[in-house]
Scaffold this motif. Structure first.
Motif, PDB file in Angstrom:
ATOM      1  N   ALA A   1     -16.743  55.311 -32.748  1.00  0.00           N
ATOM      2  CA  ALA A   1     -15.645  55.003 -33.545  1.00  0.00           C
ATOM      3  C   ALA A   1     -15.855  54.970 -35.056  1.00  0.00           C
ATOM      4  O   ALA A   1     -15.309  55.817 -36.015  1.00  0.00           O
TER       5      ALA A   1
ATOM      6  N   THR B   1     -10.470  57.046 -28.275  1.00  0.00           N
ATOM      7  CA  THR B   1      -9.190  56.713 -27.868  1.00  0.00           C
ATOM      8  C   THR B   1      -8.178  56.278 -29.134  1.00  0.00           C
ATOM      9  O   THR B   1      -7.274  56.342 -29.346  1.00  0.00           O
ATOM     10  N   PRO B   2      -9.012  55.453 -29.921  1.00  0.00           N
ATOM     11  CA  PRO B   2      -8.226  54.945 -31.344  1.00  0.00           C
ATOM     12  C   PRO B   2      -7.933  56.280 -32.146  1.00  0.00           C
ATOM     13  O   PRO B   2      -6.793  56.266 -32.832  1.00  0.00           O
TER      14      PRO B   2
ATOM     15  N   PRO C   1      -5.123  58.850 -28.416  1.00  0.00           N
ATOM     16  CA  PRO C   1      -4.786  58.019 -27.229  1.00  0.00           C
ATOM     17  C   PRO C   1      -4.731  58.926 -26.049  1.00  0.00           C
ATOM     18  O   PRO C   1      -4.846  58.121 -24.942  1.00  0.00           O
TER      19      PRO C   1
ATOM     20  N   SER D   1     -10.060  49.839 -24.512  1.00  0.00           N
ATOM     21  CA  SER D   1      -8.498  50.076 -24.254  1.00  0.00           C
ATOM     22  C   SER D   1      -7.892  49.642 -23.174  1.00  0.00           C
ATOM     23  O   SER D   1      -8.776  48.962 -22.154  1.00  0.00           O
TER      24      SER D   1
END
Length: 328
Positions: free
Chosen positions: A71, A93-94, A97, A175
């Protein structure tokens, strides 16, 4: 000019002439430690680019999260301080999504379906190319790939059935989708970065996790989790992503070469994942360091398969789920 001065000038000129014109060194980040499919893919990416550009474009590989967890690295890539990343879609996913769908267990029927799904010309690769383009993140998808099959490991007991994981504190990446199967199966999901997993197992923050065999061995997680259960619940989906600014710095020819190299690296990672899944555990099992168990998967599949449609609808990616189901 003195003789020494003339020789120095000649040497400097020779060095300059030997260096490729407009040389570019790209910085690639990955959390993996060897042996791991992501590192195999990174090496192939580097070799192919050096060959295709006669050494003008090199790739410096930073493994083991040396440039930060994924990230952080993806954020740095948007600012242009890191150029490339090979990692798992879960950690991305941040930013995207839609990648959460790949966290669903028993999503791909087998390795051949996965290989077709992540092929450069596939409808799913095209889907994510458009996700990146619409996202405005400053990131460019070079290729989707694999990386092995994920299994469950823990430091408490041998697991052969779904009942055996009840109450286990299960590490998940973060997540909601990652936690869903384990929560439904009776475990207690706990969010923890992968770079903190070894310590988390040592200190009792978590007592179970899921990973590929490559990650399990390369990070010596068998030292803190000697029980390894073949749940084979998830084919790892990974991505090769680049800073858009770095990609745009390259000439059109070099961009095309990089896309070809990424497609090659994608296949290498899938092949390496299969190879490592078949071979890496053997010496540790023989030495008595790891206990491997086969698992009755039917109850896990019975729990998670009905959730696929619900999760896809919640994420707004029902069309993506249908693309996966229609792979033949």
């Amino acid at each position: 000019m003195s003789t020494i001065g003339r020789l120095t000038a000649i040497s400097a000129l020779a060095i300059a002439m030997a260096l490729p014109a407009s040389a570019e060194t790209l910085r690639l980040s990955t959390q993996a430690n060897a042996p791991h499919p992501w590192l195999d893919a990174a090496e192939v990416l580097r070799e192919d680019m050096l060959k295709a550009t006669d050494g003008r474009v090199d790739i410096q590989i930073f493994s083991g999260g040396a440039l930060g967890k994924d990230a952080t690295a993806l954020d740095e890539m948007r600012m242009g301080t890191i150029d490339l990343l090979i990692g798992g879609t879960q950690e991305a996913t941040p930013f995207f999504p839609e990648y959460q769908l790949f966290s669903l267990s028993y999503l791909f029927a087998n390795e051949e379906v996965l290989r077709k799904a992540v092929a450069p010309e596939s409808a799913i690769s095209d889907y994510f190319q458009k996700v990146y383009e619409k996202g405005g993140t400053g990131l460019k998808l070079l290729a989707l790939t694999g990386g092995g099959v994920r299994n469950l490991s823990n430091n408490t007991r041998a697991v052969t059935s779904i009942k055996d994981i009840a109450g286990m504190r299960m590490r998940v990446p973060g997540s909601r989708m990652d936690a869903l199967m384990w929560e439904t199966s009776g475990a207690l999901p706990t969010s923890l970065p992968f770079t903190e997993l070894y310590t988390g197992m040592q200190t009792g923050v978590v007592d179970a996790f899921e990973s590929t065999i490559s990650a399990y061995v390369a990070n010596k997680l068998y030292e803190v989790a000697p029980y390894h259960a073949r749940t084979e619940h998830q084919f790892m989906v990974s991505h090769i992503t680049m800073s858009e600014a770095a990609f745009n710095r390259l000439s059109e020819d070099d961009q095309a070469a990089l896309m070809r190299a990424a497609a090659h690296a994608s296949q290498v990672a899938i092949d390496a994942g299969i190879k490592y899944d078949q071979s890496l555990l053997e010496p540790y099992v023989a030495a008595g360091q790891i206990t491997v168990t086969e698992v009755d998967k039917a109850p896990f599949i019975e729990i998670v398969r009905p959730l696929h449609d619900e999760v896809a609808a919640d994420l707004g990616v029902t069309d993506l789920l249908e693309l996966i189901r229609n792979i033949d």
